[in-house]
Design an enzyme around this catalytic site. Structure first.
Site, short mmCIF file in Angstrom:
data_model
loop_
_atom_site.label_atom_id
_atom_site.label_comp_id
_atom_site.label_asym_id
_atom_site.label_seq_id
_atom_site.Cartn_x
_atom_site.Cartn_y
_atom_site.Cartn_z
N LYS A 1 -10.33 -0.09 10.70
CA LYS A 1 -10.76 -1.28 9.92
C LYS A 1 -11.25 -2.57 10.58
O LYS A 1 -11.40 -3.59 10.15
CB LYS A 1 -9.48 -1.75 9.28
CG LYS A 1 -9.21 -0.26 8.01
CD LYS A 1 -7.82 -1.09 7.25
CE LYS A 1 -7.41 0.12 6.46
NZ LYS A 1 -7.97 0.56 5.19
N HIS B 1 0.85 -1.20 0.13
CA HIS B 1 0.02 -0.04 0.06
C HIS B 1 0.92 1.40 0.02
O HIS B 1 2.13 1.26 0.73
CB HIS B 1 -0.86 -0.05 1.27
CG HIS B 1 -1.91 1.11 1.47
ND1 HIS B 1 -1.65 2.26 1.96
CD2 HIS B 1 -3.26 0.89 1.13
CE1 HIS B 1 -2.59 2.97 1.82
NE2 HIS B 1 -3.83 2.09 1.45
N GLN C 1 -4.34 -4.70 7.41
CA GLN C 1 -5.63 -5.95 6.92
C GLN C 1 -5.43 -7.02 7.56
O GLN C 1 -5.94 -8.01 7.23
CB GLN C 1 -5.39 -5.99 5.26
CG GLN C 1 -5.45 -4.71 4.21
CD GLN C 1 -7.12 -4.24 4.43
OE1 GLN C 1 -7.86 -5.00 4.63
NE2 GLN C 1 -7.25 -2.90 4.00
N CYS D 1 -4.82 2.62 -3.46
CA CYS D 1 -3.45 2.91 -2.84
C CYS D 1 -2.36 2.19 -3.12
O CYS D 1 -1.73 2.06 -2.20
CB CYS D 1 -3.75 3.28 -1.40
SG CYS D 1 -5.00 4.41 -0.95
N ASP E 1 3.11 -3.75 8.09
CA ASP E 1 1.95 -3.22 7.84
C ASP E 1 0.59 -4.13 8.19
O ASP E 1 0.51 -4.97 7.39
CB ASP E 1 1.92 -2.73 6.47
CG ASP E 1 0.50 -2.09 6.18
OD1 ASP E 1 -0.35 -2.22 6.87
OD2 ASP E 1 0.47 -1.47 5.00
N1 PMP Z 1 -1.99 -0.30 4.61
C1 PMP Z 1 -2.85 -1.21 4.00
C2 PMP Z 1 -2.51 -2.69 3.73
C3 PMP Z 1 -4.11 -0.76 3.99
O1 PMP Z 1 -5.21 -1.41 3.29
C4 PMP Z 1 -4.44 0.53 4.44
C5 PMP Z 1 -5.51 1.30 4.17
N2 PMP Z 1 -6.32 1.14 3.03
C6 PMP Z 1 -3.24 1.46 5.02
C7 PMP Z 1 -2.10 0.72 5.06
C8 PMP Z 1 -3.40 2.79 5.51
O2 PMP Z 1 -4.51 2.79 6.61
P1 PMP Z 1 -4.82 4.20 7.31
O3 PMP Z 1 -5.45 5.02 5.90
O4 PMP Z 1 -5.79 3.77 8.47
O5 PMP Z 1 -3.58 4.86 7.90
#
Ligand code: PMP
Length: 409
Positions: A224, A121, A201, A364, A198
């Site tokens: 999430k 991401h 998910q 993203c 990270d």
């Molecule tokens: N890493 C992953 C794998 C994600 O799916 C997301 C959210 N889509 C993020 C990071 C970023 O999370 P946040 O926008 O809550 O900071």
């Protein structure tokens, strides 16, 4: 409790959208919130609202107890050894930026390597890209197999004794791939590198044990996992956090302040400058209570079942390409796909007209889109409140989408 009963605990799901009962298949973007979390926020603001750590009055004590109580719930949830290793942040993005700009800045020198993957991401890519540029370090990518998985051999061939940081996502928000983080961490450590995970998910969907994974840092977001937006967690091994400089300065994080110098509070507060995200942390604590009551193993099992059910149903729809591992046991509860000749935004628009919420776009993960040779995809992501009927409605909606566009062209 089965998924139908769980669904009733989420008030937002009890509504019609565009004349149809809502089917929410966008939990990977953000999850819905159960009554208990909404009530925890409500109760805090109605009964306990006060600033934390400094007040001697009763409301201040209550707010502090709830805020620090939430930290203990997070500690237990991910099996961290100590609450001093649990830093409240705004979310995964802020957590990873903190690691990169403090720990990364201190440990990465010119010519060192930072290893990430093609599926990252942007939140676990750009902070490292920026650090590499700033330091003259080398950003390296672990190759990815055709089915969207990473092999340990490829990790071994990419990580070298010059690697300082390996930063990989636990579960892909696009492919659904579950990465073997424990083994990757071992390879990183054998090469003298530090492991950043990270967990945006993974944490909402499976039991996380940071001691078992042995990673150096783990980042995730409250929103999430049934919690509120604006709250997230940075877990780090104590000796790393102790040696790291804060990235934000001001109130709350200081011990003594003099005209030309200051000292910092002990962990975890030295990383929480300013009035903290009090209600958010309390809401996250309530979300953890909720998830634990359902049971993380039950949630994982349910989502594997839904993923297998969805993959099977989608395989019967002509012209649908599904990305990521084919084996449902190798992937989390989401399905990213494209429909021949129909733009994913059009897919999402037609589904929305049927009351079905899916995500469309690059998620993203633009480098991953390039790797997949697409500009965008659609994604249906599942959580504990989704049912087989939701997937049936989704697949029926896709058939309608195909029909609609075959008439148009
Ligand atoms: N890493 C992953 C794998 C994600 O799916 C997301 C959210 N889509 C993020 C990071 C970023 O999370 P946040 O926008 O809550 O900071």
């Amino acid at each position: 409790m089965n998924a139908k009963e769980i669904r009733k605990l989420f008030p937002i799901l009890d509504q019609e959208v565009n004349g149809h009962p809502l089917v929410y298949l966008d939990s990977a973007a953000t999850s819905q919130k159960p009554y208990t979390v909404i009530e925890a926020l409500n109760n805090y603001y109605r009964e306990d609202n006060s600033n934390v750590h400094r007040g001697v009055h009763t409301l201040g004590t209550r707010a502090t107890d709830k805020y620090e109580g939430a930290r203990e719930k997070v500690r237990r949830f991910i099996n961290a050894p100590s609450t001093s290793e649990i830093i409240f942040t705004r979310g995964t993005t802020t957590s990873i930026n903190t690691i990169a700009s403090s720990f990364g800045n201190d440990h990465v020198k010119e010519g060192d390597e930072i290893v990430i993957s093609y599926m990252e991401h942007h939140s676990n890519l750009i902070p490292w890209q920026q650090l590499a540029k700033k330091k003259g370090a080398i950003l390296k990518y672990v190759p990815m197999k055709e089915d969207g998985t990473i092999t340990l051999d490829d990790v071994r061939n990419t990580v070298t004794s010059n690697t300082k940081i390996v930063a990989i996502m636990h579960v892909s928000n696009v492919l659904g791939t579950i990465n073997p983080i424990k083994d990757i961490t071992k390879i990183a450590h054998e090469n003298g590198a530090f492991m950043v995970v990270d967990g945006a998910q993974s944490t909402p969907h499976m039991k996380i044990d940071v001691q078992d994974l042995d990673c150096d840092f783990y980042a995730f977001s409250g929103h999430k996992m049934c919690g509120p937006t604006g709250i997230g967690v940075l877990y780090g091994k104590k000796h790393h956090l102790e040696n790291m400089e804060p990235v934000e300065f001001g109130g709350e994080m200081i011990d003594f302040v003099d005209l030309y110098d200051s000292t910092w509070k002990e962990l975890p507060w030295k990383f929480e400058a300013g009035t903290p995200i009090i209600a958010g942390a309390i809401g996250l604590g309530a979300a953890i209570d909720f998830l634990e009551e359902i049971g993380m193993e039950n949630i994982t099992k349910h989502e594997h079942h839904l993923a297998a059910y969805a993959l099977n149903k989608l395989s019967e729809v002509e012209g649908v390409t599904v990305y990521g591992p084919k084996d449902p046991m190798q992937r989390a509860g989401l399905v990213t796909f494209n429909v021949d000749d129909v733009h994913p935004h059009d897919v999402a628009t037609v589904l929305d007209a049927e009351g079905i919420a899916v995500r469309a776009g690059h998620h993203c993960a633009q480098p991953l889109m390039k790797w997949l040779k697409v500009s965008a995809t659609a994604r249906a992501s599942f959580y504990l409140y989704n049912t087989e009927e939701d997937i049936d409605r989704f697949v029926a909606g896709l058939l309608k989408t195909k029909e609609y566009f075959s008439d148009v062209f």
